[in-house]
Enzyme design. Structure first.
Site, PDB file in Angstrom:
ATOM      1  N   TYR A 166       0.836  -1.211   0.000  1.00 38.83           N
ATOM      2  CA  TYR A 166       0.000   0.000   0.000  1.00 38.83           C
ATOM      3  C   TYR A 166       0.874   1.266   0.000  1.00 38.83           C
ATOM      4  O   TYR A 166       0.642   2.198  -0.779  1.00 38.83           O
ATOM      5  CB  TYR A 166      -0.905  -0.036   1.224  1.00 38.83           C
ATOM      6  CG  TYR A 166      -1.880   1.117   1.350  1.00 38.83           C
ATOM      7  CD1 TYR A 166      -3.045   1.159   0.594  1.00 38.83           C
ATOM      8  CD2 TYR A 166      -1.638   2.158   2.246  1.00 38.83           C
ATOM      9  CE1 TYR A 166      -3.939   2.199   0.723  1.00 38.83           C
ATOM     10  CE2 TYR A 166      -2.539   3.211   2.379  1.00 38.83           C
ATOM     11  CZ  TYR A 166      -3.691   3.224   1.623  1.00 38.83           C
ATOM     12  OH  TYR A 166      -4.575   4.267   1.746  1.00 38.83           O
ATOM     13  N   LYS A 170       1.132   4.212  -2.828  1.00 38.34           N
ATOM     14  CA  LYS A 170       0.809   5.612  -2.534  1.00 38.34           C
ATOM     15  C   LYS A 170       2.003   6.525  -2.772  1.00 38.34           C
ATOM     16  O   LYS A 170       1.846   7.681  -3.166  1.00 38.34           O
ATOM     17  CB  LYS A 170       0.297   5.730  -1.091  1.00 38.34           C
ATOM     18  CG  LYS A 170      -1.045   5.020  -0.868  1.00 38.34           C
ATOM     19  CD  LYS A 170      -2.138   5.597  -1.753  1.00 38.34           C
ATOM     20  CE  LYS A 170      -3.492   4.980  -1.521  1.00 38.34           C
ATOM     21  NZ  LYS A 170      -4.543   5.553  -2.374  1.00 38.34           N
TER      22      LYS A 170
HETATM   23  P1  NAP Z   1     -13.210   2.670   0.899  1.00 34.22           P
HETATM   24  O1  NAP Z   1     -14.294   3.160   1.789  1.00 34.22           O
HETATM   25  O2  NAP Z   1     -12.647   1.309   1.126  1.00 34.22           O
HETATM   26  O3  NAP Z   1     -13.720   2.792  -0.632  1.00 34.22           O
HETATM   27  C1  NAP Z   1     -12.888   2.348  -1.667  1.00 34.22           C
HETATM   28  C2  NAP Z   1     -13.501   2.730  -2.998  1.00 34.22           C
HETATM   29  O4  NAP Z   1     -12.617   2.282  -4.047  1.00 34.22           O
HETATM   30  C3  NAP Z   1     -14.847   2.077  -3.237  1.00 34.22           C
HETATM   31  O5  NAP Z   1     -15.657   2.977  -3.960  1.00 34.22           O
HETATM   32  C4  NAP Z   1     -14.509   0.874  -4.114  1.00 34.22           C
HETATM   33  O6  NAP Z   1     -15.564   0.472  -4.968  1.00 34.22           O
HETATM   34  C5  NAP Z   1     -13.373   1.473  -4.943  1.00 34.22           C
HETATM   35  N1  NAP Z   1     -12.531   0.439  -5.534  1.00 34.22           N
HETATM   36  C6  NAP Z   1     -11.741  -0.452  -4.879  1.00 34.22           C
HETATM   37  N2  NAP Z   1     -11.133  -1.254  -5.761  1.00 34.22           N
HETATM   38  C7  NAP Z   1     -11.556  -0.877  -7.000  1.00 34.22           C
HETATM   39  C8  NAP Z   1     -11.302  -1.331  -8.312  1.00 34.22           C
HETATM   40  N3  NAP Z   1     -10.459  -2.342  -8.568  1.00 34.22           N
HETATM   41  N4  NAP Z   1     -11.904  -0.697  -9.363  1.00 34.22           N
HETATM   42  C9  NAP Z   1     -12.771   0.312  -9.127  1.00 34.22           C
HETATM   43  N5  NAP Z   1     -13.045   0.801  -7.901  1.00 34.22           N
HETATM   44  C10 NAP Z   1     -12.448   0.197  -6.858  1.00 34.22           C
HETATM   45  O7  NAP Z   1     -11.943   3.648   0.884  1.00 34.22           O
HETATM   46  P2  NAP Z   1     -11.739   5.126   1.497  1.00 34.22           P
HETATM   47  O8  NAP Z   1     -11.305   4.986   2.892  1.00 34.22           O
HETATM   48  O9  NAP Z   1     -12.883   6.004   1.146  1.00 34.22           O
HETATM   49  O10 NAP Z   1     -10.428   5.563   0.667  1.00 34.22           O
HETATM   50  C11 NAP Z   1     -10.500   6.205  -0.580  1.00 34.22           C
HETATM   51  C12 NAP Z   1      -9.073   6.507  -1.046  1.00 34.22           C
HETATM   52  O11 NAP Z   1      -8.408   7.274  -0.049  1.00 34.22           O
HETATM   53  C13 NAP Z   1      -8.232   5.259  -1.248  1.00 34.22           C
HETATM   54  O12 NAP Z   1      -7.375   5.432  -2.348  1.00 34.22           O
HETATM   55  C14 NAP Z   1      -7.428   5.175   0.026  1.00 34.22           C
HETATM   56  O13 NAP Z   1      -6.209   4.489  -0.156  1.00 34.22           O
HETATM   57  C15 NAP Z   1      -7.209   6.649   0.317  1.00 34.22           C
HETATM   58  N6  NAP Z   1      -6.914   6.922   1.726  1.00 34.22           N
HETATM   59  C16 NAP Z   1      -7.800   6.570   2.702  1.00 34.22           C
HETATM   60  C17 NAP Z   1      -7.481   6.838   4.023  1.00 34.22           C
HETATM   61  C18 NAP Z   1      -8.406   6.490   5.150  1.00 34.22           C
HETATM   62  O14 NAP Z   1      -8.010   6.660   6.321  1.00 34.22           O
HETATM   63  N7  NAP Z   1      -9.618   6.054   4.908  1.00 34.22           N
HETATM   64  C19 NAP Z   1      -6.266   7.447   4.336  1.00 34.22           C
HETATM   65  C20 NAP Z   1      -5.401   7.791   3.326  1.00 34.22           C
HETATM   66  C21 NAP Z   1      -5.733   7.529   2.015  1.00 34.22           C
HETATM   67  P3  NAP Z   1     -16.587  -0.733  -4.569  1.00 34.22           P
HETATM   68  O15 NAP Z   1     -17.583  -0.124  -3.596  1.00 34.22           O
HETATM   69  O16 NAP Z   1     -17.219  -1.101  -5.847  1.00 34.22           O
HETATM   70  O17 NAP Z   1     -15.769  -1.807  -3.951  1.00 34.22           O
END
Ligand code: NAP
Length: 258
Positions: A166, A170
């Site tokens: 991961y 990133k």
């Molecule tokens: P999340 O709730 O797990 O949602 C992930 C999203 O990505 C969902 O819409 C999922 O779609 C989609 N996705 C996953 N694999 C995919 C694929 N192969 N093709 C198309 N869509 C795909 O994640 P989140 O926490 O909102 O995070 C969003 C972004 O922010 C990510 O890149 C994550 O790494 C980054 N981020 C998050 C955090 C945190 O603390 N949450 C911190 C830093 C960075 P489905 O619903 O169809 O599965």
């Protein structure tokens, strides 16, 4: 004579009126909040997740805000399918102006226990997925003099035990951001990254209440962030305030990486 700086957007200003925005990972969490924020700015939204039906609620909320929004499904790691989807978005909604590469997943494991499959999958979705969409939309973005925002993570800056796949994906996104920013700058396209810290979503919900509280107390601002706080950073980068910002990483982490 120098060009005057644009006036900053007032709250509620529809500075994306009629402009097409693609948000990947828009079914929940951060992507959903970003789509809703861009809807308030008047954007026509392509909400993308693995399956179109997963974005039904996001689309309904964007439409309730008065925006045009469609749900689309693709595996962002599939180069051919992403190319076809971007063409479809162009036909159905018009020339893309904003691309937010937000789709992402985790497959955590310590290095010695991590499978090759889990390494490859995380790189394919988190890093290659952003490259796929950036390449497929680049011509349109050059025509519209648009914006790309890549959602990275503080883990890409700091590293994290158990997240070598991961963190590498990133950190890779930051190199992608700077390189594409340099390539597209002469065409008026701004390309930036946001590095969120810990944000309250499904991705972080698995850690449990006690661990979440311990984590919150280690963050200088003493709390976990919200998806809306990341959406507001995107709002800045795709709005008038972001017109002279490119190749940068905006860290939104409550001071976690200090
Ligand atoms: P999340 O709730 O797990 O949602 C992930 C999203 O990505 C969902 O819409 C999922 O779609 C989609 N996705 C996953 N694999 C995919 C694929 N192969 N093709 C198309 N869509 C795909 O994640 P989140 O926490 O909102 O995070 C969003 C972004 O922010 C990510 O890149 C994550 O790494 C980054 N981020 C998050 C955090 C945190 O603390 N949450 C911190 C830093 C960075 P489905 O619903 O169809 O599965």
């Amino acid at each position: 004579m120098s060009t005057p700086a644009p006036v900053p957007a007032a709250a509620g200003e529809r500075f994306l009126d009629g402009k097409v925005a693609i948000v990947t990972g828009a079914s929940r969490g951060i992507g959903k909040a970003i789509a809703e924020r861009l809807a308030l700015r008047g954007a026509k939204l392509a909400c993308v997740a693995t399956e179109a039906k997963n974005c039904a609620e996001t689309v309904a909320r964007c439409q309730a805000a008065g925006a045009t929004a469609v749900a689309m499904g693709v595996d962002v790691s599939n180069t051919k399918a992403v190319g076809e989807l971007v063409e479809k978005i162009h036909k159905e909604l018009g020339e893309p102006y904003v691309l937010v590469n937000n789709a992402g997943l985790t497959r955590d494991q310590l290095l010695l226990r991590m499978s090759e499959e889990d390494f490859d999958r995380v790189i394919a979705v988190n890093l290659k997925g952003a490259w796929n969409f950036s390449r497929a939309a680049a011509r349109s973005l050059m025509k519209s003099r648009g914006r790309i925002v890549n959602i990275s993570s503080v883990v890409g800056l700091m590293g994290n035990a158990g997240q070598s796949n991961y963190a590498a994906s990133k950190a890779g996104l930051l190199g992608l951001t700077r390189s594409v920013a340099k390539e597209l700058a002469s065409r008026g396209v701004c390309v930036n990254a946001i590095a969120p810290g810990f944000i309250q979503t499904d991705m972080t919900a698995q850690m449990g209440e006690t661990a979440a509280q311990e984590l919150a107390s280690s963050i200088p601002l003493k709390r976990i962030g919200t998806p809306e706080e990341i959406a507001l950073a995107v709002d800045y980068l795709v709005g008038p305030g972001g017109a002279y910002v490119t190749g940068q990483t905006l860290v939104v982490d409550g001071g976690l990486s200090l």
